[in-house]
Structure formats: structure tokens, C-alpha cells
Enzyme design. Sequence first.
Site, mmCIF file in Angstrom:
data_model
loop_
_atom_site.group_PDB
_atom_site.id
_atom_site.type_symbol
_atom_site.label_atom_id
_atom_site.label_comp_id
_atom_site.label_asym_id
_atom_site.label_seq_id
_atom_site.Cartn_x
_atom_site.Cartn_y
_atom_site.Cartn_z
ATOM 1 C CG ASN A 30 -1.416 5.205 8.844
ATOM 2 O OD1 ASN A 30 -0.744 6.302 8.861
ATOM 3 N ND2 ASN A 30 -1.506 4.906 10.243
ATOM 4 C CG HIS A 51 -5.169 9.223 17.949
ATOM 5 N ND1 HIS A 51 -5.610 8.896 16.682
ATOM 6 C CD2 HIS A 51 -3.921 8.814 18.180
ATOM 7 C CE1 HIS A 51 -4.764 7.763 16.454
ATOM 8 N NE2 HIS A 51 -3.811 7.937 17.196
ATOM 9 C CG ASP A 69 4.841 7.214 15.460
ATOM 10 O OD1 ASP A 69 4.061 7.560 14.558
ATOM 11 O OD2 ASP A 69 4.729 6.097 16.294
ATOM 12 C CG HIS A 94 7.514 7.697 12.003
ATOM 13 N ND1 HIS A 94 7.679 6.326 12.491
ATOM 14 C CD2 HIS A 94 6.190 7.677 11.761
ATOM 15 C CE1 HIS A 94 6.803 5.688 12.436
ATOM 16 N NE2 HIS A 94 5.743 6.467 12.191
ATOM 17 C CG ASP A 148 3.989 3.834 10.864
ATOM 18 O OD1 ASP A 148 4.406 3.026 11.630
ATOM 19 O OD2 ASP A 148 3.641 4.878 10.952
ATOM 20 C CG ASN A 182 1.703 -0.164 18.196
ATOM 21 O OD1 ASN A 182 2.689 -0.828 18.319
ATOM 22 N ND2 ASN A 182 0.935 -0.795 17.359
ATOM 23 C CG HIS A 241 0.785 9.036 11.602
ATOM 24 N ND1 HIS A 241 0.534 7.618 10.682
ATOM 25 C CD2 HIS A 241 1.693 8.600 12.517
ATOM 26 C CE1 HIS A 241 1.250 6.680 11.168
ATOM 27 N NE2 HIS A 241 2.081 7.327 12.176
ATOM 28 C CG LEU A 242 1.052 15.478 7.302
ATOM 29 C CD1 LEU A 242 1.381 16.124 5.836
ATOM 30 C CD2 LEU A 242 1.024 16.641 8.549
ATOM 31 C CG HIS A 270 4.429 -0.786 13.024
ATOM 32 N ND1 HIS A 270 3.913 0.670 13.680
ATOM 33 C CD2 HIS A 270 3.799 -1.623 13.513
ATOM 34 C CE1 HIS A 270 3.296 0.131 14.713
ATOM 35 N NE2 HIS A 270 3.260 -1.316 14.651
HETATM 36 ZN ZN ZN Z 1 4.416 2.866 13.788
#
Ligand code: ZN
Length: 455
Positions: free
Chosen positions: A98, A340, A336, A64, A156, A309, A66-67, A183
Site C-alpha cells: 500500500n 507515520h 505490522d 508484515h 493490507d 487497525n 510497511h516500508l 487484512h
Molecule cells: Zn493491516
Amino acid sequence: MNSLLLAGGRVIDPANGFDSVADVLIVDGKISAIGSGTAANVPPECERMDVSGLVVCPGLIDLHVHLREPGQAAKETIATGTLAAARGGFTSIVCMPNTSPAIDNSGTVALIHERARKEALVNVFVAGAITKNIAGEELAPIGSLKRAGVVAITDDGHCVQNNDLMRRALEYARMFDLPVMDHCQDYSLVTDGVVNEGYWSMALGLRGWPPAGEEMIVARNILLAETTGARIHCQHLSTAGSVELLRQAKKRGIPISGEACPHHFTLTDAAIAGSEKFWNQDGPGIFGFDSKRQAPPAWPSYDTNFKMNPPLRSSRDREAVLEGISDGTIEILCSDHAPHCDYEKEVEFDHAPFGITGLETELALCLMQLYHTKRLGLSEIIARFTSGPARLLGLRKGTLLPGADADVTVFDPDRAWVFDKGASGSKSVNSPFYGWTLRGKAVAAIVGGQKVWTE
Ligand SMILES: [Zn+2]
């Protein structure tokens, strides 16, 4: 011939029930042999790495992550995200869809594979979207995503609200033998909540995100898994109710699984009121910070690095998640990792994006909350990072069996270190754990027999 001998470490391979001091011989990118006599048979030109006193295990997998590529390279790139992964001891990651555009078609999957081939330090597996543009309205082409090589589908960051659409997605996923990762967030219950609904949301004047907003979808997923026979994996579980629902469903043999992230089983919503409130109320008991001997880490109230979240929950929820991990209800651990930019997080709490980085701290936090507190042994923790995710996703990873890809993690379970902003591989610094003294650290990440990162 390319060879590497990892000599004298404690080799733990949960998939094969192996836990013993041994040597690991890697030849041409594959595990060649494991055992005490291995050192005698190595090729003369073999590189030798002394790992005595360290743990050697199958390369850790984080399913899980986010790249942020394509489209959000200011936050993270495949190069920086996979560097953070390697520094954290991870040799394989699964990137979430996403991005902008979303990974909802075979062309974008091919793009990620191509970029990862050129720029990634570790193996990058791709999760495709459930719905087009992750909008929750129309199914993505699930068959063509599968042909393009995705290992799962997920929206997700979002959650398919239409139960019939979710059912159809599950029927396709089952046909193509893909797990669906969800999610779990019921939009009508959560509305615009930003923190756990409870005492602290009231006291701080922040809108509440009720536990039932997660549990409603976990329950929905259990019913739909039962209806369709498809495999559903519930992402980042945060509440006591979710853990209990999952526990009961698994007892009934329903094809459902869950994961937990270290922030949810380390911190609580009291952290949003600032460090003093947190350490006084929910700090005692977590990995032995003795405030008499050592000042615990400090942070202000309304620090947006504690906004994620699902949100940080109560100490009761935290305990329930730890119990769920310990009794095997939750078989997978992950970060996760959600980078940012500074300017996005440096705003009022209500307006900041959800999410924190996690690849470089998750191994330590898991060891601190599970191993050093004697809830789980090392082998059981390693299983949740290796054979657990490999089984869910059907990856030929997570084992040190001779012939397997030589993805290996070397770590020191006891080493104390301070997580330093300047020494992070990630492009973003939105972690609540900077300045914390952590215990347990990756020392080397080996991918396909190559040392991609060593300390
Ligand atoms: Zn999520």
C-alpha cells in the site's frame, strides 16, 4: 574466503529441532557447520565473535512491514526501515504493497527489488496487491506479479469486500501457488470506527470498531479457503472470536493461518484512556511491572500512538490471542510496522492515521509476554519468527542447516533496556513504547554472512 565463527552461544534452530550450546561457522555467506568441535576446524583468518550467554538462531523474519517506498519517504524509506529491522534482530522482512503508487504491477516490484539491492540492510521480500491500486474493484495481474517475484498478495490496509472478487483472487493465487494475506475488516460493520467497540469507546466518546467487523471476514476467508483450496493468511488477529474461528478451521484441515502483533497481546483499549486507567485495570499481570517498586510508563488519554487497525481490544481478547499463540493456532508473529510522520499523528484521535512502528520492540515484547511469563519456550517463539513465516511464504530461510544462507540473529533474552526515541533506526517515532523498560534485546543481525548491525 570470508568466514565468521559465532562461538559459545545457545544455538536454537526450531526447523531442525536443535537447541544446544554450540559454535556456528559461516563461510562465504552460508552456514558451514554447527557443533561443539567446530572451533577447532575454522580457517586461521576466520573472524571470531564471542556469543556466550546469548541466543543464536536463524535470522528472524517479519512478514508484515510497511516500508513506505515508493511515494511516502517522509515516513520511512527502504534504508531506514531495514535499519530498524536489523536493530530489532530481523534479517528478512516482507514489505506491504500500500505505497504510492501501490505495488500492483511487475514494474513496481522490480523498482523495490532494485532499491532494496542498493539500500537495504536486510533481505526485502515483496508482497503484491490483490487488486489494482488496492481499490478492491479489479484484480491486479497476479500471474505477472508472481513472475516479478512477489512472495504473497495482500490489499493490507484495505480488505476486498466483494466476496466473488476475493474468490477469483484466491483461484488465481492457488494457480500461481501464492498465499493470500488478508487484512480482515468488514467495512459495513466497522464504518468509521477508530477504537474497539465497548466500554471505553462509550466512555471516551470515540466511534467503535466492533470485533465482529474482523470476525466476519475471518469466517468469510475460512469458507473461501475451503471452497477454493487456496491458502489464506489472516493478518494481525485481534479478537477472541477470530482466534476461535481459526482454531476450529485448522482442526478441519482448512488451509488457513494467522498472525498476531505484540501490541494486540500487550495493550488493551483501556490504554486510550491514559496510562493510569490502563495500569489500574489491565496492567496487572503483564510482564511484571511492579508499580510499588518502579513507576510504570505514563502517557495521556487520547494518545494517537495507541491508535491502530485493528484496534487494541479488551483484556479478554488479549488473553485469547496469547492462548492462540501458545496452543499453535497462531503460528506467526510480526510487527505490522507502520510508520507515520509526527504531524500526521499530532492531531485529534479521530483524524490520526492508524498504525505504530514496531520492528525494534517486537522481539522484546514477545519475549516478555510469552517467554518471561512462561507461556512458551524460546524455541517455540523463534519458530513463529523463522520457520513459521518461511513455510507460509515458501522462503528458503528460517533454518541454520549447513548450506543455508547465513542469516543469523543473536539476542539476549534477559537484557533489560529502555526504548529510546533518539536511538531508533526508523524515520518515524509513532510508537507507544518509548520510555518503557523492555526485557530481551537483539545484539547482532547477520545477513548472508555479513554483520549488518551489531550493538
Ligand atoms: Zn493491516
